[in-house]
Design an enzyme around this catalytic site. Structure first.
Site, PDB file in Angstrom:
ATOM      1  N   GLU A 138       0.870  -1.208   0.094  1.00 46.63           N
ATOM      2  CA  GLU A 138       0.024   0.023   0.061  1.00 46.63           C
ATOM      3  C   GLU A 138       1.115   1.349   0.011  1.00 46.63           C
ATOM      4  O   GLU A 138       2.198   1.005   0.210  1.00 46.63           O
ATOM      5  CB  GLU A 138      -0.960   0.088   1.200  1.00 46.63           C
ATOM      6  N   ALA A 141       2.548   1.189   3.469  1.00 50.24           N
ATOM      7  CA  ALA A 141       2.946  -0.089   3.738  1.00 50.24           C
ATOM      8  C   ALA A 141       3.484  -0.874   2.429  1.00 50.24           C
ATOM      9  O   ALA A 141       2.887  -1.728   1.855  1.00 50.24           O
ATOM     10  CB  ALA A 141       1.629  -0.888   4.289  1.00 50.24           C
ATOM     11  N   GLY A 142       4.851  -0.665   2.627  1.00 49.30           N
ATOM     12  CA  GLY A 142       5.526  -1.706   1.590  1.00 49.30           C
ATOM     13  C   GLY A 142       6.285  -2.902   2.353  1.00 49.30           C
ATOM     14  O   GLY A 142       5.442  -3.951   2.662  1.00 49.30           O
ATOM     15  N   TRP A 167       0.911  -1.167  -6.549  1.00 49.93           N
ATOM     16  CA  TRP A 167       2.234  -1.711  -7.176  1.00 49.93           C
ATOM     17  C   TRP A 167       1.851  -3.370  -7.473  1.00 49.93           C
ATOM     18  O   TRP A 167       2.476  -4.241  -7.246  1.00 49.93           O
ATOM     19  CB  TRP A 167       3.548  -1.945  -6.451  1.00 49.93           C
ATOM     20  N   ARG A 278      33.426  -7.168 -33.016  1.00 51.01           N
ATOM     21  CA  ARG A 278      33.669  -5.643 -33.196  1.00 51.01           C
ATOM     22  C   ARG A 278      35.290  -5.241 -33.193  1.00 51.01           C
ATOM     23  O   ARG A 278      35.839  -5.792 -32.620  1.00 51.01           O
ATOM     24  CB  ARG A 278      33.239  -4.775 -32.145  1.00 51.01           C
ATOM     25  N   GLY A 349      29.603   0.354 -26.076  1.00 49.80           N
ATOM     26  CA  GLY A 349      29.863   1.891 -26.491  1.00 49.80           C
ATOM     27  C   GLY A 349      28.555   2.600 -26.696  1.00 49.80           C
ATOM     28  O   GLY A 349      27.640   2.330 -26.236  1.00 49.80           O
ATOM     29  N   GLY A 350      28.750   3.215 -27.766  1.00 45.78           N
ATOM     30  CA  GLY A 350      27.629   4.084 -28.295  1.00 45.78           C
ATOM     31  C   GLY A 350      26.449   3.181 -28.664  1.00 45.78           C
ATOM     32  O   GLY A 350      25.281   3.468 -28.673  1.00 45.78           O
ATOM     33  N   GLU A 373       9.968  -6.971  -4.284  1.00 42.96           N
ATOM     34  CA  GLU A 373      10.353  -8.101  -3.389  1.00 42.96           C
ATOM     35  C   GLU A 373      11.023  -7.572  -2.196  1.00 42.96           C
ATOM     36  O   GLU A 373      11.834  -8.271  -1.592  1.00 42.96           O
ATOM     37  CB  GLU A 373      10.792  -9.187  -4.056  1.00 42.96           C
TER      38      GLU A 373
END
Length: 387
Positions: A138, A141-142, A167, A278, A349-350, A373
């Site tokens: 909630e 209230a996790g 959630w 690569r 990399g990119g 969890e």
């Protein structure tokens, strides 16, 4: 340059791995390669829930693996089930997460339900014809389940439930919801579990959250506004909700750890394949220590996370106290997934930063695993309390 989901996974060994279990794992690998790998990009980009695909996995027996065969489950030890989760997560974390969520949604009924309740509802749940969800958290209230405020007041033969759950994975897609609620005022002893059909009047899923990753699995609030749930849908005695939730947390943390290992393995395999193809300065970049050592560290972390997970799973299967072991596995495996997916982006990399490659999605998905969890800070509390 790699273009498909990786399949790296060591062959498992040990007493749990009967001929039946090994055949099951081969089937899972085939299903994952054929049904998951080619669809993940589209479903994740469109935030579409793969309900029919989950039915296919259910009919293959994957949604009830750790439950008794007499109710339609697979009768497999948790070690086997977690390895299946890891395999699915290598190809599509969202699907692995959905399998984990559904398997958890069956726990309360399987472990605490009456024989009449199990016979009536469990076969369709374990067969995947019905999809489940858990309503625990909630807004206030996790991890502190004692702070739950959702109330269930008994009126003749039914409970009237009021509150808001946060959630909730599978919200709006589930066929039933495990609603953890307060039937008494005595702290955690006042918590109970009600199994609510999705069409319960007054049970209303809200607009799905817009998440960073795992977009194919809907997450939303569930509003319970005078929802009437018949008394025969209470699982266990009044006040058993806290005990059921604790069992869920241990199992859920193992499931998340397995998903994290699978995600990290996928990122490692992809980065290694890329580094082999690569070319820079006339040779593959894996031959340079800057890349080779980075990959070596990634491989070591993935192996260590899997070993920690298997240790926790074997303790669980042996009936040993495993809360701390589950917390250690969840903590280390999810931190490893975050680190390895980030390093996979670095290896590319990119190219690792663009959606042409799955590495950027994996990095976004890994962050979720450190949060659900119980955050990894909560795992440290569990572990330190056990020392």
């Amino acid at each position: 340059m790699p273009t498909t989901a990786p399949t790296g996974h060591p062959q498992p060994t040990g007493p749990a791995w009967t001929a039946e279990a090994l055949d099951l794992l081969r089937l899972v690998r085939q299903l994952a390669a054929a049904e998951l790998a080619s669809r993940v990009q589209q479903f994740e980009s469109e935030a579409t829930f793969p309900r029919e695909l989950l039915k296919t996995l259910g009919r293959a027996g994957l949604l009830g693996l750790p439950y008794p065969q007499q109710y339609g489950g697979g009768g497999q030890p948790y070690e086997v089930y977690l390895t299946v989760l890891e395999t699915l997560a290598q190809h599509w974390l969202g699907v692995a997460q959905s399998v984990n969520i559904h398997v958890l949604s069956c726990y309360g009924l399987a472990a605490f339900g009456s024989e009449e309740q199990r016979a009536a509802w469990l076969p369709d749940m374990l067969g995947g014809e019905l999809l489940g969800a858990n309503c625990i958290s909630e807004a206030e209230a996790g991890s502190d389940i004692s702070a739950l405020r959702t109330t269930a007041t008994l009126h003749e033969d039914h409970y009237v439930v009021n509150g808001v759950k946060s959630w909730v994975s599978h919200a709006g897609a589930a066929d039933y919801y495990n609603v953890f609620c307060r039937t008494g005022s005595d702290g955690v002893r006042g918590l109970s579990l009600l199994l609510a059909p999705a069409d319960t009047p007054g049970l209303r899923p809200q607009t799905p959250e817009r998440k960073m990753g795992v977009r194919s699995s809907p997450t939303a609030q569930i509003v319970l506004d005078g929802a009437e749930i018949t008394q025969d849908r209470r699982i266990g005695r009044p006040g058993k909700g806290f005990l059921i939730a604790m069992g869920l947390f241990d199992r859920g943390r193992l499931g998340i750890a397995a998903c994290a290992v699978g995600l990290a393995q996928a990122a490692l395999d992809y980065a290694v394949a890329y580094a082999k193809t690569r070319q820079q300065f006339g040779k593959p970049i894996i031959s340079f220590q800057g890349i080779g050592f980075l990959l070596a560290d990634m491989a070591t972390q993935v192996s260590a996370a899997r070993t920690l997970l298997l240790d926790a799973a074997r303790r669980f299967d042996a009936g040993q106290q495993s809360s701390a072991a589950a917390a250690k596995a969840k903590l280390f495996a999810t931190d490893t997934a975050m680190r390895v997916t980030t390093d996979a982006v670095q290896v590319l990399g990119g190219y690792g930063y663009v959606t042409d490659h799955p590495t950027e999605r994996w990095m976004r998905e890994a962050k979720l695993l450190q949060l659900i969890e119980g955050t990894n800070q909560i795992q440290r509390l569990v572990i330190s309390s056990s020392l």
